[in-house]
Design an enzyme around this catalytic site. Structure first.
Site, PDB file in Angstrom:
ATOM      1  N   ASP A  28       0.737  -1.139  -0.132  1.00 53.53           N
ATOM      2  CA  ASP A  28       0.051  -0.123  -0.007  1.00 53.53           C
ATOM      3  C   ASP A  28       0.829   1.242   0.060  1.00 53.53           C
ATOM      4  O   ASP A  28       2.126   1.086   0.236  1.00 53.53           O
ATOM      5  CB  ASP A  28      -0.917  -0.239   1.298  1.00 53.53           C
ATOM      6  N   ASP A  30      -0.084   5.001   0.900  1.00 59.24           N
ATOM      7  CA  ASP A  30      -0.087   5.804   2.018  1.00 59.24           C
ATOM      8  C   ASP A  30       0.319   5.235   3.739  1.00 59.24           C
ATOM      9  O   ASP A  30      -0.610   4.310   3.731  1.00 59.24           O
ATOM     10  CB  ASP A  30      -1.560   6.555   2.133  1.00 59.24           C
ATOM     11  N   GLY A  78      -7.321   3.531   3.692  1.00 53.10           N
ATOM     12  CA  GLY A  78      -7.428   2.584   2.746  1.00 53.10           C
ATOM     13  C   GLY A  78      -8.519   2.511   1.898  1.00 53.10           C
ATOM     14  O   GLY A  78      -8.449   1.792   0.968  1.00 53.10           O
ATOM     15  N   ARG A  81     -12.650   7.177  -1.233  1.00 49.95           N
ATOM     16  CA  ARG A  81     -13.166   8.395  -0.567  1.00 49.95           C
ATOM     17  C   ARG A  81     -14.518   8.174  -0.203  1.00 49.95           C
ATOM     18  O   ARG A  81     -14.966   8.587   1.026  1.00 49.95           O
ATOM     19  CB  ARG A  81     -12.773   9.827  -1.423  1.00 49.95           C
ATOM     20  N   SER A 147      -5.994   5.653  -3.859  1.00 45.62           N
ATOM     21  CA  SER A 147      -6.040   7.081  -3.852  1.00 45.62           C
ATOM     22  C   SER A 147      -5.370   7.314  -5.468  1.00 45.62           C
ATOM     23  O   SER A 147      -4.579   6.626  -6.127  1.00 45.62           O
ATOM     24  CB  SER A 147      -4.584   7.577  -3.047  1.00 45.62           C
ATOM     25  N   ASP A 205      -1.186  -0.891   6.034  1.00 43.68           N
ATOM     26  CA  ASP A 205      -1.349  -0.135   7.403  1.00 43.68           C
ATOM     27  C   ASP A 205      -2.617   0.002   7.920  1.00 43.68           C
ATOM     28  O   ASP A 205      -2.967   0.331   9.086  1.00 43.68           O
ATOM     29  CB  ASP A 205      -0.515   1.116   7.584  1.00 43.68           C
TER      30      ASP A 205
END
Length: 268
Positions: A28, A30, A78, A81, A147, A205
């Protein structure tokens, strides 16, 4: 992308046993590769708190401000939006009407984009060390993110060329891939690497992300807990991580060391 440049790991580096047999790794973006989760959390906080002040829930307790650690990890981290916005609004007893979700998600996007222009986002040194150690061994690598800014972030952090492929939010939308905890994003990443999920690792994360890795049948799911907060590592394990570390540099040692000193949990 040209990952050849990144094969310059230290000759004595050794991988932790949990990664020695995997044939590909998906990470991942971010909070795992780049220090951008904090920027996402700050943008969400401003967007949600502004909305709650304008539309307070009937129960005053449910109108409490967005928590950048607990609420971020539980409801939005994760996820695409709109999914994250809807999940948080429901947690506060609000009806996630499509128009409302679009309003909050658009505000968050505007805030996040502005923050990125003002603040540089770096890659975590421990992550870069792990990526280079994997590269030196010829392990294919993919970056994955819900994202649409993932490519921009990786380019700005000067790590895009460490990866063989990137599946970002734009690609997910183009391919109509469902968001995490559905494993579709990660499965698309390993498909592009030409490796089956049961021979690959996922590093995440987010609670939704580790759950997606487990649902996708990945051989190894590694959780990253950068919060150092109570219960976060245990939550990652409950949602599907086989192992949790605070820094991915812990998975790289020197000489005969394994570099796993800061991990918790056990392989399945």
């Amino acid at each position: 992308m040209n990952p050849a440049r990144a094969r310059a790991g230290k000759p004595g580096d050794t991988l932790a046993p949990v990664l020695r047999d995997v044939r590909a790794v998906v990470l991942d973006t971010d909070g795992v590769i780049t220090d951008s989760a904090r920027v996402h959390a700050a943008a969400w906080k401003t967007a949600f708190d502004t909305f709650l002040r304008a539309h307070p829930p009937e129960d005053p307790h449910q109108g409490r401000p967005f928590d950048e650690r607990d609420d971020y990890l539980r409801y939005v981290d994760g996820k695409p939006r709109p999914d994250g916005a809807a999940a948080f609004l429901v947690s506060r007893g609000l009806d996630p009407l499509a128009e409302t979700v679009r309003e909050v998600a658009a505000d968050k996007e505007r805030l996040y984009t502005g923050m990125l222009r003002e603040h540089a986002v770096d890659a975590y040194p421990g992550t870069v060390r792990l990526l280079r150690a994997l590269r030196r061994r010829g392990v294919p690598l993919a970056a994955a993110s819900a994202s649409r800014h993932a490519g921009e972030l990786l380019t700005g952090a000067k790590v895009l060329d460490l990866f063989d492929t990137l599946v970002d939010g734009g690609e997910a939308a183009r391919l109509d891939l469902p968001g995490k905890p559905d494993p579709a994003l990660f499965l698309e990443a390993v498909r592009r690497l030409g490796v089956p999920a049961d021979r690959a690792a996922v590093i995440e994360d987010a609670l939704a992300g580790v759950e997606a890795g487990r649902r996708g049948g990945f051989a190894v799911v590694i959780g990253v807990d950068r919060t150092a907060g109570p219960g976060t590592g245990e939550a990652l394990l409950r949602h599907g991580a086989h192992l949790v570390v605070r820094d991915l540099g812990a998975l790289v040692g020197t000489g005969t060391g394994t570099g796993t000193g800061t991990g918790t949990g056990a392989a399945r």
